[in-house]
Design a protein around this motif. Structure first.
Motif, PDB file in Angstrom:
ATOM      1  N   SER A   1       0.887  -1.319  -0.017  1.00  6.62           N
ATOM      2  CA  SER A   1      -0.005  -0.078   0.118  1.00  6.62           C
ATOM      3  C   SER A   1       0.871   1.324   0.036  1.00  6.62           C
ATOM      4  O   SER A   1       0.239   2.285  -0.253  1.00  6.62           O
TER       5      SER A   1
ATOM      6  N   SER B   1       3.805  -1.729   4.192  1.00  4.97           N
ATOM      7  CA  SER B   1       3.718  -0.534   5.020  1.00  4.97           C
ATOM      8  C   SER B   1       3.057  -1.144   6.178  1.00  4.97           C
ATOM      9  O   SER B   1       2.707  -2.065   6.207  1.00  4.97           O
TER      10      SER B   1
ATOM     11  N   ASP C   1      -0.045  -0.287   7.369  1.00 12.33           N
ATOM     12  CA  ASP C   1      -1.068  -0.796   7.198  1.00 12.33           C
ATOM     13  C   ASP C   1      -1.143  -2.240   6.617  1.00 12.33           C
ATOM     14  O   ASP C   1      -2.034  -3.086   6.816  1.00 12.33           O
ATOM     15  N   ASP C   2      -0.142  -2.733   5.638  1.00 13.93           N
ATOM     16  CA  ASP C   2       0.046  -4.277   5.300  1.00 13.93           C
ATOM     17  C   ASP C   2       0.270  -4.987   6.428  1.00 13.93           C
ATOM     18  O   ASP C   2      -0.344  -6.240   6.509  1.00 13.93           O
TER      19      ASP C   2
ATOM     20  N   ASN D   1      -0.565  -4.618   9.501  1.00 12.65           N
ATOM     21  CA  ASN D   1      -1.953  -4.672  10.290  1.00 12.65           C
ATOM     22  C   ASN D   1      -2.952  -5.560   9.406  1.00 12.65           C
ATOM     23  O   ASN D   1      -3.614  -6.477  10.233  1.00 12.65           O
ATOM     24  N   THR D   2      -3.028  -5.452   8.159  1.00  7.14           N
ATOM     25  CA  THR D   2      -3.870  -6.354   7.185  1.00  7.14           C
ATOM     26  C   THR D   2      -3.444  -7.891   7.614  1.00  7.14           C
ATOM     27  O   THR D   2      -4.354  -8.510   7.852  1.00  7.14           O
TER      28      THR D   2
END
Length: 492
Positions: A19, A42, A44-45, A47-48
């Motif tokens: 991301s 990232s 965010d990645d 966290n996913t």
């Protein structure tokens, strides 16, 4: 760039771009040219991937899968690894510079790690306790520890990933693997086999990226229950500090300056081969490299002659050529570190008996190098160089040899060459290391625990004990009496 390969991230059962939109290049050490690109994860990645791993623990497809069925999935993965060993090995060679003959053979053998833990998957047992209260039935179960983060370096990714992934999956955990941002291609290619094997989405994700955007968010994440790290001591210190945020159970498999002791009764041909395996195998890019050769003085000159003769026959060159013995080092930074360390050693009075320079093949190549030290404080005996540099230091007595072997901040591997069985037992017991090889060196097996002590880390990978490290013991008490509690204010 048109001919380069691109490797995406593997998150929750899907291949996707990072991301951040950040793409990094991978250099083929044999040519010095970019051969591949890969997406960087990232926060965010991360966290996913962690959220998917946490969710998968409670999905019926994984949560309710029997231990036997988990084993069958691992057998399927093992077969896929074996079928694709040559292709994965060639990718690893192109990415890291390791010899293709070793990467293909090692990847093929890695399949046995998955088979070993596939067989153990339905042998994780609890116990009924002979409790001291006749109206209670008490038993224990070993439950999956939860979400596991596995971090592996570039130098043996398929092997080091298997030592984490196989026991974790056999125990019923979910795993987010982080490949090194240096040469991550084989791990990202391996993700295709996870997908083909049929693991439910989220059970395994494979990421790569830098420390700030990937490694730190992974090791600090509050939903991580277990961290299995392989790398260097400095990075390990950051991992341990980060794990204070989530209290994740952490094991560390770090580097070393392993001693190889050669006594005057040793088979000198075997000892020379052991020293070459321990120093020049994988071009010295091994955590168990036996870079401190401690040699009984009466056989020192004879051993130097044998090693020097063998060094003359070693071919440095293309790692894809089956005739090559030493390929390139993965990074130029390693070459520069070796040059600086050799310079310091010679200023201390050490002698370079063979090699000591860059090889003609290119900037990533170093000649096989033999250093003769006159002091245990010689720089090449202290610094982990991760390259083909062997240092020999003489000793006069068995006690002196053991003292020199234990004069280190590390404690991963060690070797002993002697034909005296009593000495072999006596000396190997006294050396402070997690592994001792006697009359051989650099051997591995899924059956044998692997790990060290001191700055070589803690915890063990491989062997039966390793699978238990991915479980928690749960104790269940069942009251078998029909009578109410006698006094609710008194602990039973």
């Amino acid at each position: 760039m048109a001919d380069t390969q691109h490797f995406p991230l593997y998150i929750a059962g899907a291949f996707k771009a990072g991301s951040l939109g950040q793409v990094m290049e991978s250099i083929n050490p044999a040519t010095g040219h970019v051969w591949a690109t890969f997406d960087c994860a990232s926060p965010d990645d991360v966290n996913t991937a962690i959220a998917a791993a946490r969710a998968a623990l409670d999905l019926p497809d994984w949560r309710d899968m029997t231990q036997t069925a988990r084993g069958k999935l691992l057998y399927r993965l093992a077969d896929l690894v074996a079928e694709n060993a040559e292709a994965l090995g060639r990718i690893e060679t192109t990415d890291s510079g390791k010899l293709a003959s070793e990467t293909m053979a090692q990847t093929g053998y890695v399949a046995d790690y998955y088979r070993y833990y596939a067989g153990l998957a339905d042998k994780i047992e609890g116990a009924v306790l002979p409790i001291d209260k006749p109206d209670m039935h008490v038993f224990t179960q070993r439950m999956p520890i939860g979400v596991v983060v596995g971090i592996v370096p570039w130098n043996a990714q398929m092997f080091l990933a298997a030592t984490k992934l196989a026991p974790a999956l056999a125990a019923g955990c979910t795993v987010v693997l982080k490949a090194s941002e240096i040469a991550p291609a084989p791990m990202l290619e391996f993700a295709k086999l996870i997908d083909q094997a049929g693991f439910p989405p989220g059970v395994v994700s494979i990421l790569t990226g830098d420390a700030k955007n990937c490694a730190v968010p992974l090791t600090r994440h509050p939903d991580v229950d277990r961290i299995a790290f392989t790398g260097g001591p400095e990075t390990a210190r950051h991992v341990v500090r980060n794990s204070a945020e989530n209290f994740a159970v952490t094991t560390l498999e770090l580097g070393g300056k392993s001693p190889i002791l050669v006594f005057d009764d040793a088979d000198l041909d075997a000892a020379a081969n052991g020293l070459i395996a321990g120093n020049f195998g994988a071009s010295g890019q091994s955590c168990v490299a036996g870079t401190r050769g401690l040699i009984h003085r009466p056989v020192l000159e004879a051993l130097i002659a044998k090693i020097t003769e063998k060094c003359r026959d070693l071919k440095v060159g293309d790692p894809h050529d089956p005739a090559t013995h030493l390929g390139p080092l993965c990074t130029v930074a390693q070459v520069e570190k070796i040059e600086a360390t050799l310079s310091k050693a010679t200023s201390q009075g050490a002698t370079i008996a063979f090699g000591g320079k860059r090889a003609d093949a290119g900037a990533h190549y170093v000649q096989p190098t033999l250093v003769l030290a006159n002091s245990p404080d010689t720089e090449t005996l202290k610094v982990e160089m991760f390259g083909p540099v062997m240092t020999l230091l003489p000793f006069d007595t068995e006690d002196e040899a053991i003292a020199l072997a234990n004069d280190s901040d590390f404690g991963l591997g060690s070797g002993v060459f002697t034909q005296n069985v009593a000495r072999a037992h006596r000396v190997s017991k006294r050396i402070r290391s997690g592994i001792t090889w006697v009359n051989t060196y650099r051997a591995i097996s899924p059956i044998a625990p692997f790990g060290g002590l001191n700055q070589s880390g803690y915890g063990r990978e491989a062997g039966q004990e390793a699978i238990l490290d991915y479980t928690r013991v749960k104790t269940t008490w069942i009251n078998t009496s029909d009578q109410p509690m006698a006094n609710p204010f008194v602990m039973r």
